[in-house]
Structures are given as structure tokens and as C-alpha cells.
Design an enzyme around this catalytic site. Structure first.
Site, PDB file in Angstrom:
ATOM      1  N   ARG A 180       0.819  -1.223   0.000  1.00 47.25           N
ATOM      2  CA  ARG A 180       0.000   0.000   0.000  1.00 47.25           C
ATOM      3  C   ARG A 180       0.858   1.281   0.000  1.00 47.25           C
ATOM      4  NH1 ARG A 180      -4.000  -1.044   4.819  1.00 47.25           N
ATOM      5  NH2 ARG A 180      -2.085  -1.987   5.610  1.00 47.25           N
ATOM      6  N   ASN A 191      -6.503  -2.684   1.646  1.00 47.59           N
ATOM      7  CA  ASN A 191      -6.432  -4.146   1.752  1.00 47.59           C
ATOM      8  C   ASN A 191      -7.841  -4.708   1.739  1.00 47.59           C
ATOM      9  OD1 ASN A 191      -3.691  -4.537   1.854  1.00 47.59           O
ATOM     10  ND2 ASN A 191      -3.582  -4.741   4.078  1.00 47.59           N
TER      11      ASN A 191
END
Length: 786
Positions: free
Chosen positions: A24, A42
Site C-alpha cells: 500500500r 487491503n
């Protein structure tokens, strides 16, 4: 005139190893660099991204997403879908989404170079902190309790981040952004040194220094690590190593060693470039290496009668601190009693390791599941994983929804659980998007290990919100894994042991559906005819599978059945009885061949053989190895499985002969002429390295001859016997010289650690067959995969 930029928006869904690897923050940095807006999050399936901006920049983003991904990330599948632009002004990282759980779990990763630099930098706030980590390293599988991979779903949830650690955790430009185990000396786990009574002797850095002092004094220290405990002693302290053997009741099996660095390993062992890469990899497995003449003066009892050492480098900050200070390699063997599971909890360790460890170096970070050290060996210039555990991921195959190969049909099969074998047990499950093989569990010989086996199944099921509809198991009725399967009340598919061996290797090399010659050589497995198999040649073809047993050794009696595993004399007796029958016990050379049997033992065994009482028939290649080792006087009794065969392998020298013993290829391979020739060589005083080489050469030539008869181009080698380097490398070379294409296990173990994966494949094939095509599983020559 002002140029009008037409914005586009794209949603990207990623599956694979994309959580716990810094994915990320990588996406955030890439998107902001390209002036894209949107978000990343996520999900329970992987990572979900939406980007908005110039079309060319979006295409650039998609290209770089795959080319520049974090080093430990693996993208298994990427799907794109156009969206309507929303005009949001920035790119953000959103909280994780919930949903069906399919994302793979990253394995535990060895400490990275950046963290090591901080660990030994006196100016750093984490100087000598034993639990330093970041998004590039540290615990993953050993601490995760639920998906998606966020701190509240790990065993770190009880440690509240201090302001400095929280700032790192929240900063997308920091390498500790969302590093779930992130911690420091002020807010994270702490060390303590306990007496065997549980009394605390020291804490934090003082505990580490006291443990090092104890190791120098020859004490046995139980050290809580990443996935469980090690029992550690100074490898140069001969008395300490011998004391550990006596207390652990482990007289012969080699101990693993932990060295400080590669340079130290190179002083002690031959290390190829590939072996060096394995030692320094993020998996940091135990690597089997041929040792030098012992320039470091390590204790002889580390690996008695073995030319190899199993060596690993430090893979946690705690291990680095221990080795850097001690200056000597450490014995680092599994923290358990014989046949018991690995200890993971400090209070459990106090009980189970009582009487073994003098001191306990513990910490208060809970271990979610036991994970032993992985073991690998380089053979035929390839890596072979012998024990798949720490550092190696659960996912071993992708099952995309669009079926393009036989393994893909696992995605559409009913939810399958495979419960593996009795020894070196693992379990496997088939999810809609992937197949998972558990970490090494161990031998199912004690209630405690059976409990670990059951917990592994239940915890994987909970982790993925998954329940089996069908269970695949071994055909052996006495295996505890088989009994577990039958006790569930679910439909059971019983899979022949050696077929599972071959199918696991075929699936690893994507050979399902092709015609191959599958060779499975191991100790013993329950055969379709009720005898104990272990020298199997199969013709495997088609999908659903068709498997024909085309060759095997002539069966011989195995007095005492499973007792022969640790008593190679019994295999030798079965071979000799197969030659002479009842006349064996009055043969003038009997005492010379089997001097280790007492008169009373000989009388009892003679009665058993004559009456056929507890003398199952076997065609096992592993038991043939054992029998020859016993006849040659190399190993009459052993303390661990495979020890006799190892002694026969190690008896060879590099200058050994290329000669062979007579061993003719046929459907039923008659070993009697081979044994007679070996007895003649022994009578004539032939050197042991010569005898061992001839025996191995004979087996290699046999495989080549049968391959030549059958003319099947692709040959698969599997089973525990192919852990033998001389046998595997010789066979591979022989087959290649004859124009065949050999395949052998690499990422999946050749031993029974692969059985669960093969069971999944076999069960899936069986379930695809119409009921009218499923014939009796007791048909030996043309049996289904059942």
C-alpha cells in the site's frame, strides 16, 4: 488555448502475496508521483486500488505496478475495470475491507539489512532491540490470527504503539508504514531470562547478556524465537552438546547449527553460490552442506557419522544479537521432546522442556502457531525443500476461475481437505483461488502432535472462513490422519500413498494430464493389494487420471512390520529368508550376516517367519536400503528413520567404482541376485565404498532400463529415497543421457511432506469421474487414483 485533460478512473484488483510487504505505501508513493488521485485498501482477497487522472499516467501506473512492486510481493492475478471519475482531490490509503477471505499469507521473513543496521547502531532508538522489524522483514504467518492482515488481527494487538512508533506506522513514506509487528523498547515485546522453576533472573538487555554467559559456561538454554523454541548450546562445547543429546534422548540424529555469518560458514563447509544465496535469503532455511575437516573445532557429537552439517544464519534480531556477542556457532535444535510438537508458549516450555533446558530466554510476544525451521538441500543444481516450514508460503498453486489445466479444476471442486501421511505430516486445503499446503507438523505418533495437527486444520479453516465438504486421506487404516478423516463423518476419498507422491511432483511441474513414468521410492506405504509398497513405477496419464502400476520390487517378508523402521536387521532378515527360507537359520554364514541377533531373538523371529505371524510382505525400496546397510554392518539398529540408508549413502567416496550388481528390469524386479552378489563381495572383503557405489549404480541403471523399455519421455522421481544425493543426481544424469526428461520435487518435499498435496490432486480427479467409471480400488494393474 488551454489544453483540456480528460480524466479517466480505473479500479485494479490484485491477488497474491500483496499484504504485509509494503504494497500500500508503494502504491501511494507511485500514485502521488504520477499525480493520480484515488485510494488503495487491503481486502480479504488482496489489494484493491482506484486511480483517477490522465490516461497515459494511468497506463504508466499499471506498468510500474508490476515492474517496481516491493521485493517480497507476488502478484498472482490483476483485473482492471473502468469506473466513472469522481473528481476526488488526493490519493489516500483507506481502512481495510471485509469479505470472503482468499488472500495468501506472507511467510515470516529474515531480518532485512536496514533493520540490521539500526540494530547495531548505538545512535538508533532501537539499538540492540531484539524485536526490530519493518515492512520488509519480521514475523508474518507466526503472528497472524485473522484476515485481512492488520495489527488488530495479529498477536501484536496487545502492544499499544508509542507516539514515535505510531507516527512511523501512519506515515506512507516510512518503511514501517503499517508494519503490523512494529515496536520499540518503549512499547513492544520484552526479553526475560527464567530459571527452570520459572523464577525471573533478568530482564531486557540483562537477560540477553546472562543467557550468553550461560551458553559460554556450557548450559542448555531454551530460546523462544519466531515460531517456537530452540534448544541452544555452544557448538564448540563438546560436553554441552553431548549433554543435550542425553537429555533430549537423541543419540544420533544430527543437530542444526546457527552461524553468525556467511564467512564463518565458508570456513567450515563447502558453499556454492546457490547455497550461499539460500543461506542469505529471506526464508533463511537450514541448508545441508558438506563440511570441511572442522577447522572451527566444533563438537563431534553435532552430526555423528555424517559428512554434512545443517546450517542456518540468524533470521531474527534476537539471533543476530546472540551470535554477534557469543562469537561461536550455536547448536539450534527444535525445542521439543522426542516425537512431541514444537513448544511455542513459555509456560508450556517450562513443563515440556523440564529436565532438558537449564535456562529459558523468553519474550512476551505470543506465537499464533508453531513453525519449525525449513530444511533444504541443493541437488542436481536445483534447490530441494526437504522440510517446508518457516520462510515458505502456504500457497503452492493458483486456481483461477477460468479452467485451463487440471489443477485449475480444484477451484470448482467441492471444498477439499487433505490430511496427509503419518510421518512428516502436513495438511492441504483447496480454496476457490489457491491451494494451501500447511507448514510441517511432524510425526503423528503422540497425542500432543495429533492435537497440533487438529489445531492446524481448525485454525486454517477459521482464518479463511472455510469448511471441508470432502476429506482426502491415506489408505493406511492405522494412520491417525486416516482415522481423523473417518471420524468426521464427511465423505472420504482414500488415496494410495505412492500415487500421492507422484501426483504432487507432477502438479508442481504442471504435468497433470500428460503421460509420465512416475517413480515413487520410499520406506513403506499401504498398497492397493494390502501389502506394503515402496518401489513403485507408475504409468500416469489423462485427466481424470489413469494410473497403472507397471513395475515394483519382488515382495519380501518384514518381521515385526513397522518395528523394522528402527531395526534394519529385520529388513535384512526378510531379504535373507527370501533367499534361503527356513534353511537360513542353520546356514553356516547366518551369524556372520546377522551377528546382532541373540539366540532367543533368532528363535522367536524364525518362528514368526515360518508361521507368517506379523510378517507383512513389502516391496519397499527404503527397506531394501535398510537391509543392505544391516547386512554390510553399517547400521543394525537406528534411532531415527532413514539412518541406515544414510550410512549406506555416506559410505561412498568420490573415487568409487562405476560397476553394478545384477538387477534385471521386469514387471516384478527380482532383488535376489543383487543380494547374493553383495554377500559374495562381503565375503571377499570388498571395500565398503565400492560396495555402496555398486548398489547405488545398480538402482540408477534399473531406472534407466525400465524407462528405456517403456519409452515414456517424462519421468517423475519422488519419495523419501530421492533425498539421497547419489541416487537422485545419478538417476537424473542417466535419464538425461538416454534422452528422457526427468522431474523431481523442488519446492514441495520428496518425502511424506508432499502427500497432502498429492491427495488433493487425486481426490479431485476421483470426484470428476462418473460413478460408472470408478472401479474397485483393489485392482492392482489398472487401478484408479483412489
Amino acid at each position: 488555448m488551454k489544453t483540456i485533460v480528460l480524466k479517466q478512473r480505473l479500479q485494479i484488483a490484485l491477488t497474491g502475496l500483496v499484504q504485509g510487504v509494503g504494497f500500500r505505501p508503494f502504491v501511494y508513493r507511485l500514485a502521488t508521483e504520477l499525480s493520480l488521485t484515488g485510494w488503495v485498501t487491503n481486502s480479504a482477497q488482496g489489494v484493491l486500488i482506484e486511480v483517477e487522472g490522465d490516461r497515459l499516467q494511468i497506463e504508466n501506473f499499471c506498468d510500474r505496478l508490476q515492474l517496481e512492486k516491493p521485493p517480497h510481493a507476488q502478484i498472482h492475478q490483476l483485473t482492471r475495470q473502468a469506473q466513472k471519475p469522481t473528481g476526488e482531490p488526493t490519493f489516500t490509503i483507506r481502512p481495510s475491507l471485509k469479505g470472503p477471505k482468499t488472500t495468501p499469507i506472507l511467510p515470516d521473513l529474515a531480518t532485512c539489512a536496514a533493520c540490521l543496521q539500526e540494530l547495531f547502531d548505538p545512535r538508533d532508538r532501537r539499538y540492540q532491540y531484539p524485536f526490530i522489524n519493518c515492512t520488509h522483514c519480521g514475523p508474518r504467518y507466526s503472528l497472524i490470527e485473522d484476515l485481512p492482515y492488520d495489527r488488530p488481527h495479529t498477536s501484536m494487538k496487545g502492544f499499544t504503539l508509542c507516539p514515535q512508533c505510531q507516527a512511523e506506522y501512519d506515515n506512507p513514506r516510512d518503511r514501517r508504514f503499517h508494519a503490523q509487528p512494529n515496536a520499540c523498547p518503549q512499547c513492544g515485546p520484552q526479553l526475560a531470562l527464567w530459571e527452570a522453576s520459572g523464577q525471573i533472573l533478568a530482564s531486557q538487555s540483562a537477560a540477553l547478556q546472562a543467557a550468553i554467559a550461560a551458553l559460554r559456561q556450557g548450559k542448555i538454554v531454551a530460546v523462544k524465537g519466531l515460531g517456537g523454541f530452540h534448544l541452544m548450546v555452544d557448538a564448540r562445547h563438546a560436553a554441552a552438546v553431548q549433554n543435550l543429546r542425553q537429555r533430549k534422548h537423541r543419540p544420533d540424529k544430527p543437530f542444526a547449527l546457527m552461524f553468525a555469518d556467511l564467512q564463518q560458514v565458508q570456513q567450515a563447509c563447502q558453499v556454492s553460490a546457490l547455497e550461499a544465496a539460500l543461506l542469505q535469503s529471506t526464508a533463511a532455511p537450514i541448508v545441508l552442506l558438506r563440511r570441511h575437516s572442522n577447522p572451527l573445532n566444533l563438537a563431534a557429537a553435532i552430526a555423528p557419522k555424517n559428512p554434512h552439517w545443517g546450517i542456518m544464519l540468524p533470521y531474527t534480531p534476537l539471533h543476530h544479537l546472540l551470535l554477534a556477542e557469543l562469537g561461536s556457532p550455536l547448536v539450534a535444535t527444535s525445542g521439543n521432546r522426542a516425537s512431541e510438537p514444537l513448544c511455542t508458549d513459555e509456560f508450556q516450555a517450562l513443563q515440556q522442556l523440564s529436565g532438558i533446558a537449564d535456562l529459558f530466554l523468553v519474550h512476551n510476544r505470543p506465537i499464533a502457531r508453531p513453525i519449525d525451521d525449513s530444511i533444504v538441500r541443493v541437488m542436481a543444481a536445483k534447490v530441494m525443500v526437504l522440510r517446508r516450514a518457516r520462510g515458505y508460503g502456504l500457497a503452492i498453486a493458483d486456481n483461477p476461475q477460468e479452467q485451463s489445466s487440471p489443477t485449475d479444476s480444484l477451484a470448482c471442486a467441492p471444498p477439499l481437505l487433505a490430511v496427509g501421511a503419518h510421518l512428516k505430516n502436513t495438511i492441504a486445503i483447496a480454496l476457490p483461488s489457491q491451494t494451501l499446503l500447511s507448514q510441517h507438523i511432524g510425526d503423528l505418533e503422540t497425542p500432543a502432535t495429533l492435537t497440533t495437527f487438529e489445531q492446524t486444520i481448525s485454525r486454517l479453516a477459521e482464518l479463511y472462513d472455510w469448511q471441508p465438504a470432502v476429506i482426502a486421506c491415506d489408505r493406511h487404516p492405522d494412520y491417525l490422519s486416516t482415522q481423523y478423516a473417518e471420524a468426521t463423518g464427511l465423505p472420504v476419498v482414500a488415496v494410495q500413498h505412492h500415487q500421492a507422491h507422484v501426483l504432487a511432483c507432477m502438479a508442481e511441474h504442471q504435468l497433470l494430464g500428460e503421460t509420465v513414468l512416475g517413480i515413487a521410492w520410499d520406506g513403506t506405504g499401504y498398497g492397493l493389494d494390502g501389502t506394503l509398497w515402496g518401489s513403485e513405477f507408475f504409468r500416469v496419464s489423462g485427466w481424470p487420471l489413469s494410473i497403472e502400476r507397471v513395475a515394483h520390487l519382488r515382495p519380501f517378508g518384514l518381521p515385526g512390520g513397522d518395528r523394522a523402521i528402527k531395526d534394519p536387521r529385520r529388513s535384512a532378515l526378510g531379504l535373507l529368508y527370501g533367499l534361503w527360507g527356513e534353511a537360513l537359520f542353520s546356514h553356516p554364514a547366518y551369524q556372520r550376516w546377522l551377528p546382532a541377533f541373540s539366540t532367543a531373538e533368532s528363535s522367536l523371529l524364525a518362528h514368526s517367519l515360518k508361521q507368517g505371524i506379523n510378517v507383512p510382505l513389502t516391496s519397499s525400496m527404503g527397506r531394501l536400503f535398510d537391509g543392505i546397510a544391516a547386512i554390510a554392518g553399517l547400521a543394525t539398529t537406528v534411532s531415527f528413520e532413514g539412518q541406515a540408508a544414510m550410512q549406506l549413502e555416506f559410505a561412498q567416496s568420490s573415487q568409487a567404482t562405476t560397476a553394478t550388481y545384477p538387477l534385471e528390469p521386469s514387471r516384478v524386479i527380482d532383488w535376489r541376485s543383487l543380494v547374493i552378489a553383495i554377500l559374495q563381495d562381503l565375503d571377499q572383503g570388498v571395500a565398503m565404498d565400492h560396495l555402496s557405489a555398486k548398489f547405488h549404480n545398480s538402482l540408477i541403471a534399473l531406472i534407466g532400463a525400465i524407462a528405456a523399455q517403456l519409452q515414456i519421455e517424462k519421468v517423475v522421481l519422488s519419495g523419501g529415497c530421492f533425498q539421497n544425493q547419489r541416487l537422485l543426481e545419478g538417476t537424473v544424469k542417466q535419464l538425461q543421457q538416454q534422452g528422457f526428461q526427468p522431474y523431481w520435487p523442488q519446492q514441495i518435499p520428496p518425502n511424506d511432506g508432499s502427500i497432502a498435496f498429492g491427495q488433493l490432486i487425486a481426490a479431485n480427479s476421483q470426484l470428476l469421474k462418473p460413478k460408472s467409471q470408478i472401479s474397485s480400488p483393489l485392482i492392482q494393474s489398472q487401478s484408479p487414483c483412489a
